[in-house]
Design an enzyme around this catalytic site. Structure first.
Site, PDB file in Angstrom:
ATOM      1  N   LYS A 278      -1.486  -0.050  -8.275  1.00 25.69           N
ATOM      2  CA  LYS A 278      -2.048  -0.612  -6.678  1.00 25.69           C
ATOM      3  C   LYS A 278      -3.385  -1.270  -7.217  1.00 25.69           C
ATOM      4  O   LYS A 278      -4.265  -0.558  -7.309  1.00 25.69           O
ATOM      5  CB  LYS A 278      -2.186   0.822  -5.989  1.00 25.69           C
ATOM      6  CG  LYS A 278      -2.292   0.186  -4.483  1.00 25.69           C
ATOM      7  CD  LYS A 278      -2.446   1.633  -3.516  1.00 25.69           C
ATOM      8  CE  LYS A 278      -2.497   1.201  -2.230  1.00 25.69           C
ATOM      9  NZ  LYS A 278      -3.320   0.482  -1.823  1.00 25.69           N
ATOM     10  N   GLU A 336      -2.262 -10.104  -4.281  1.00 27.79           N
ATOM     11  CA  GLU A 336      -3.815  -9.244  -3.828  1.00 27.79           C
ATOM     12  C   GLU A 336      -4.864 -10.388  -4.569  1.00 27.79           C
ATOM     13  O   GLU A 336      -4.755 -10.763  -5.788  1.00 27.79           O
ATOM     14  CB  GLU A 336      -3.908  -8.084  -4.652  1.00 27.79           C
ATOM     15  CG  GLU A 336      -4.808  -7.042  -3.986  1.00 27.79           C
ATOM     16  CD  GLU A 336      -4.342  -6.243  -2.931  1.00 27.79           C
ATOM     17  OE1 GLU A 336      -5.314  -5.385  -2.360  1.00 27.79           O
ATOM     18  OE2 GLU A 336      -3.329  -6.464  -2.715  1.00 27.79           O
TER      19      GLU A 336
END
Length: 912
Positions: A278, A336
Site C-alpha cells: 500500500k 499512486e
C-alpha cells in the site's frame, strides 16, 4: 418572474432566469423541516417536476437546448461544484461582513451572537449553526419579499468567487450587499448554507441523484461533472446505454475496504489473490492520447499543469513519454504519485512531511508514477475486464523507468499466513500497509470493497502502542455537536520526582474522533462543571501549550485520562512537546487510572525515538489462539489481545471521508505537507469532512497551498510566486474555530503578489497590525517572531522592501532576481571561472544592488548576463528549453544602464 434592477438581464432564455430564488428556498426549508424520507423525496421531486415542465414549455420548439436543472442543482449540491471558484468566505468572515454591512454595534448583542455562534447561549439549540443564528439576527432587518431569481443568485455567487480569486475584497462586499438587500432572512439562511456548502437537508446527495435520474450517480462517478449530469440526463425517460470511463474525463477511482485478517481467505472466496504494497502517496489517474496528457486526482481535480500536458513540460511527462510501447496511441492508467529519492533509491513517505502534489523539477527528489491498473488502451475500455487480464495488458503498455514510472509489484497468495507475513514485512519497512485484491474483480468507479481490501497496522488490535493522555482543553462543537465539547486538547506530564505527582503538563495533540455521540455526551456531563474559559492573555501556568490553544481548559486534577491510538509520532511546533500524533483516535476513557498516572515526557521520548516514531512496533503472528505476539527484539511484554479490526477504525475511513460540515464548501486546497498530529492525508481528510476539496497540485482555482514542513518542493512553489503558501497551523485554527479564519501574517509562508500588497498595507513584517489594537499576549507573540538573524535572506529582504514600498530604493533595483553571470569557460563548472573580466565587476554590482548571483545555471535562474564573448549562448538556449521557468539572456549593458538610472531597465532591448 422576480426582478432585480441592479443586475443585467440574461441574454438567453433559461428556466433559472424565471424561477424565483424564494421558490427554491421554500422547497429546501420544507425538505429540511419534515422528518420522513418519503416527504423529503416528494418535496424535491415536485420542485424538479415543475422545473422540467416549465423547461418543456419554454424550449418546446428549440433544438440542441443546453439549458438544464444545473443552476438549481449546483445550489442544492454545492459540495460537488467544480465550475465556480472558491468564495473565500466562511462563518467568521460572513459574521464580520454582516456586522459591517448592517452597521451593527461591534459589542452589541447581535454582533456577539454572530461572532460567537458556536458558544451555547442557553436559549434555542442553535449553537454551532451559523445560518440559523444569522436568520434570527437578520429577520427584523431584511426585506419581507425577495427579488432574486435562481439565475441572478448564481451570477452574484460567480461574482463573489471571481472577485475573491482576484483578491478584490471591495467587489466581494458589493456582491454580498446585493444579496443581502434583495433577499429575505429565510433566503439568506439558505444562501449562507450554500456559500458554506453545508445545506443540512437531512437527505444525501445519492438520494438527490436517484430522484433526478436513475443513471445520475453513475454518470457523476465517471465524469465528476455536475453540469454534464444535469444536461445529459435532463429527460428522466432516457437512459444512458454506456456509462463508462472516458478519455480525458476524470472518474472517481475504485477504493478498497478494510480487511478482516482472520477472514481474509473467505473474503477472497478461498481462491488465489494478489498482495501489493500500500503506497503512501497521492492517488492519481493519467490519461494519454499521443503527445497529450492529463492527470486527475481522486476527487477529479486537474493536476496536468504540474505533471505535464506534453513531453516538453511538467515534472513527470517529459521523463516518461518515451517509455510507452510504440503501438500505444492512448491509454488511461490508475496509480499512486510518489516522491522518489534517487540517492537512497527509496520513496518518501507522508510521515516524512513530504507531499508530491506540488513537486516540480527538483534537484533532490523526483516525481514517480507507480501504476497498478489500466482502464483503457487504444480506445478499448477495460473496466469490465478482470484484474488479472488488466495486469497482463498493463505489462505491455510501457517499459518501467526507475524513479519515474513503475508497475506496482504484486505477488500471488492464497493463505492468511502469507497476508500476515506481508503485513509484518510492511511494518519492518515502515510502510503504510498492504493491499489484497481479487484477480477476478472488475473496475468499479467510486465503489469500495468490490474485491479490493486494505490492511494497515492500526486496523489490527494489538499491533499498535497506545498512549494514556490527559485531557486539558476543549473546543465547542458545531452542527450535530453544537453546544458540547467535540474536540479535546490532550497532554503529557512533565516527569515528576519519585513518589511525587506531576504539576505541569505539555500539550501534544488535539483529538476529535473515536467516540460515539453518546460517549461524547457522557464525557461532557462528567467534565461539564469543571470547564473554564481559556484566556490567551493569562493562560494557566500548569498547562503549557504551543500555537494550538484550546477554547476552554480544565484543571488536571478534575480531568480524565483517555487511551489514544495513533499511527505515529511526528514533529510539530503546534504543541508544547514539539511533536504530535498522526491520526489520533480515542479508544476509551481510562476509568482505572487517576489523572496523575498519564504518560510522561520521558515515556513519550522513549516511544518517539523507537522505530522512527512509528507506533506499529509488533509483529502479527497467528497461533492457535489467534493472538498477536511481540517482535523478538522487544523485551517488555505486553498484554495479549484478540486480533481483529478495531471498531473505531471501521466508521471513519480516511479514504472515503464523510462530510460533516460545510465550513470549506467550494474552497479548493492543496495540502503539501502535514504537521504534528496531522499528517498530510489527515489534513486532507479533515478538509473533505468540512466540505472542502483537495488537489494534488495547485491550479487557478486553488485557494491556497497548505504547508506543515518546508522542503525542496515547497521552495519551488514559493519560487513560482503564483500561490499563497499558508502554514498548516492556520488550517488547524479553522478546524478549531469551525470557520474560515482570516489570514494573518503569522500564518503566511509565502504570499502571492496580490496578497503581499494587501498585507503590506495592514501589517508589518512580524504580523503586527498597523490599525488593530494589540494586547500583551499578542505583542509577546509578535516579539517571538523577531529573529536576531545576522544575515537576512534575500527573499525576506525583498518581501520587506515590497511590503513597505522600499523597493523604489536605488540599492534594491535587482532585488528578487537570481542571476547567472557568464564568466565561466564551461557552463555549470564553477572551477572554470574566468578572472579579470568586466563581468566580475558586473557580478559585484548585481549583488550590491540586491540580486542573488549564482554559480550554476539551473532551474530558478531569472537572468543570464553575457559579456563580449557569445560562444556559450547557443548552449544556454538549449538548456533553457528544458527549464520549466525560462530565463532571459541579456547583455551586460542591462546591468550598467539599470545602475546608471537607478531603476531596472526593461530587458527587451538588451536581449541576446
Amino acid at each position: 418572474m422576480a426582478s432585480a434592477p441592479v443586475l443585467q438581464p440574461s441574454p438567453k432564455r433559461t428556466v433559472a432566469s424565471h424561477v424565483p430564488f424564494a421558490d427554491l428556498c421554500s422547497t429546501l426549508e420544507r425538505i429540511q423541516t419534515c422528518k420522513s424520507r418519503p416527504e423529503k423525496t416528494k418535496y424535491f421531486k415536485d420542485f424538479l417536476d415543475s422545473w422540467r415542465k416549465f423547461h418543456s414549455a419554454l424550449h418546446q420548439k428549440e433544438k440542441d437546448v443546453t439549458d438544464s436543472f444545473y443552476p438549481a442543482m449546483r445550489l442544492i449540491l454545492p459540495q460537488l461544484e467544480r465550475e465556480r471558484m472558491a468564495y473565500g468566505i466562511k462563518e467568521t468572515m460572513l459574521a464580520k461582513l454582516y456586522i459591517e454591512l448592517l452597521n451593527l454595534p461591534k459589542d452589541g448583542k447581535d454582533a456577539v451572537k454572530l461572532l460567537n455562534y458556536r458558544t451555547p447561549t442557553g436559549s434555542r439549540g442553535d449553537a454551532g449553526d451559523f445560518a440559523m443564528i444569522a436568520y434570527f439576527v437578520l429577520k427584523p432587518r431584511s426585506p419581507k419579499r425577495g427579488r432574486l431569481t435562481v439565475e441572478q443568485v448564481n451570477e452574484l455567487l460567480d461574482a463573489i468567487a471571481n472577485n475573491n480569486a482576484a483578491k478584490n475584497k471591495g467587489l466581494v462586499k458589493k456582491s454580498l450587499l446585493q444579496l443581502i438587500t434583495q433577499s429575505t432572512a429565510l433566503e439568506q439562511k439558505w444562501l449562507i448554507r450554500m456559500i458554506i456548502k453545508d445545506l443540512k437537508l437531512g437527505v444525501s446527495q445519492q438520494t438527490i441523484f436517484s430522484i433526478f435520474h436513475p443513471d445520475a450517480a453513475e454518470l457523476h462517478n465517471v465524469t465528476t461533472d455536475l453540469e454534464k449530469v444535469c444536461r445529459q440526463l435532463h429527460d428522466p425517460s432516457v437512459s444512458l446505454s454506456d456509462v463508462s470511463i472516458m478519455l480525458f474525463s476524470a472518474f472517481k477511482p475504485m477504493l478498497a475496504a478494510i480487511a478482516d485478517v482472520q477472514q481474509i481467505e473467505k473474503q477472497m472466496n478461498n481462491q488465489v489473490f494478489y498482495i501489493e504494497t500500500k503506497l503512501d502517496g497521492e492517488r492519481m489517474q493519467m490519461h494519454k492520447d499521443g503527445d497529450v496528457y492529463k492527470y486527475f486526482s481522486r476527487n477529479g481535480f486537474d493536476y496536468t499543469q504540474q505533471f505535464g500536458a506534453s513531453p516538453v513540460d511538467g515534472s513527470l511527462t517529459p521523463f516518461i513519454h518515451n517509455v510507452f510501447k510504440s503501438d500505444i496511441q492512448n491509454c488511461i492508467l490508475d496509480g499512486e504519485m510518489m516522491a522518489y529519492n534517487p540517492e537512497t533509491q527509496t520513496f518518501m513517505q507522508k510521515g516524512n512531511k513530504f507531499d508530491i502534489k506540488r513537486m516540480v523539477e527538483d534537484s533532490d527528489l523526483q516525481t514517480c508514477f507507480c501504476v497498478f491498473d489500466v482502464l483503457m488502451i487504444n480506445d478499448q475500455k477495460l473496466a469490465h475486464e478482470s484484474l488479472s487480464k488488466r495486469y497482463k495488458i498493463l505489462s505491455n503498455v510501457f517499459t518501467p523507468l526507475t524513479g519515474r514510472i513503475h508497475v506496482v509489484h504484486k505477488k500471488s497468495a492464497r493463505t492468511r499466513k502469507e497476508v500476515i507475513d506481508a503485513l509484518n514485512e510492511a511494518i519492518d519497512n515502515r510502510e503504510e500497509g498492504i493491499m489484497v485484491k481479487d484477480p477476478m474483480s472488475t473496475y468499479k468507479p467510486d465503489k469500495r470493497g468490490e474485491g479490493w481490501l486494505k490492511i494497515k497496522p492500526e486496523y489490527v488490535n494489538g499491533l499498535m502502542d497506545e498512549l494514556d493522555l490527559l485531557i486539558v482543553g476543549g473546543y465547542w462543537g458545531k452542527g450535530s455537536r453544537g453546544g458540547m465539547m467535540s474536540h479535546f486538547l490532550c497532554a503529557v506530564a512533565e516527569t515528576p520526582a519519585p513518589n511525587e505527582k506531576p504539576t505541569v503538563f505539555h500539550s501534544i495533540c488535539r483529538v476529535g474522533s473515536g467516540y460515539t455521540m453518546k460517549e461524547l455526551y457522557d464525557l461532557g456531563l462528567k467534565l461539564a462543571k469543571h470547564w473554564k474559559p481559556y484566556n490567551r492573555k493569562d493562560p494557566p501556568c500548569n498547562i503549557l501549550c504551543g500555537t494550538e490553544k484550546p477554547e476552554m481548559y480544565i484543571e488536571p486534577c478534575n480531568s480524565v485520562i483517555v487511551q489514544i491510538k495513533a499511527a505515529e509520532i511526528v514533529n510539530s511546533d503546534m504543541y508544547k512537546t514539539d511533536c504530535t500524533l498522526r491520526f489520533p483516535r480515542i479508544e476509551k476513557i481510562r476509568e482505572d487510572k487517576e489523572w496523575y498516572e498519564c504518560m510522561t515526557l520521558d515515556m513519550l521520548e522513549h516511544l518517539r525515538s523507537r522505530a522512527e516514531g512509528k507506533l506499529a512496533s509488533k509483529h502479527l503472528y497467528i497461533d492457535e489462539y489467534d493472538e498477536p505476539q511481540e517482535k523478538k527484539r522487544r523485551t517488555v511484554p505486553k498484554v495479549k489481545k484478540v486480533i481483529g479490526i478495531a471498531e473505531q477504525f471501521k466508521a471513519p475511513d480516511l479514504s472515503n471521508v464523510n462530510k460533516v460540515s460545510s465550513m470549506f464548501e467550494d474552497v479548493e486546497f492543496c495540502v503539501m505537507t502535514g504537521m504534528g498530529r496531522y499528517s498530510k492525508s489527515e489534513l486532507e481528510s479533515r478538509i473533505a469532512e468540512c466540505g472542502g476539496s483537495v488537489v494534488q497540485n495547485p491550479g487557478p482555482d486553488t485557494y491556497c497551498v497548505i504547508v506543515g514542513a518546508e522542503n525542496v518542493r515547497v521552495k519551488n512553489i514559493i519560487a513560482s510566486n503564483k500561490y499563497d503558501v499558508v502554514k498548516a497551523e492556520w488550517l488547524l485554527q479553522c478546524f478549531q474555530s469551525k470557520m474560515l479564519v482570516p489570514w494573518q501574517p503569522a500564518f503566511m509562508i509565502h504570499m502571492s503578489p496580490e496578497t503581499r500588497e494587501h498585507f503590506a498595507r495592514e501589517y508589518d513584517c512580524y504580523g503586527d497590525s498597523y490599525t488593530a489594537d494589540t494586547d500583551v499576549a499578542q505583542l509577546k507573540e509578535v516579539f517571538s517572531r523577531v529573529k536576531d538573524n545576522k544575515k537576512m535572506p534575500l527573499d525576506l529582504i525583498a518581501e520587506l522592501e515590497e511590503r513597505y514600498s522600499w523597493n523604489s530604493c536605488k540599492l534594491c533595483i535587482f532585488r528578487g532576481n537570481t542571476i547567472y553571470v557568464d564568466y565561466y569557460a564551461i557552463i555549470n563548472k564553477p572551477s572554470t571561472k574566468i578572472h579579470g573580466t568586466r563581468l566580475s565587476i558586473r557580478a559585484l554590482e548585481l549583488r550590491f544592488y540586491g540580486a542573488k548571483v549564482v554559480p550554476l545555471l539551473e532551474e530558478g535562474v531569472s537572468h543570464v548576463v553575457i559579456g563580449e564573448d557569445h560562444s556559450r549562448v547557443k548552449e544556454m538556449k538549449a538548456l533553457r528549453r528544458m527549464f520549466g521557468k525560462k530565463f532571459k539572456i541579456v547583455s551586460e549593458l542591462w546591468v550598467t544602464e539599470s545602475v546608471k538610472e537607478g531603476v531596472p531597465k526593461n530587458e527587451t532591448q538588451f536581449l541576446i
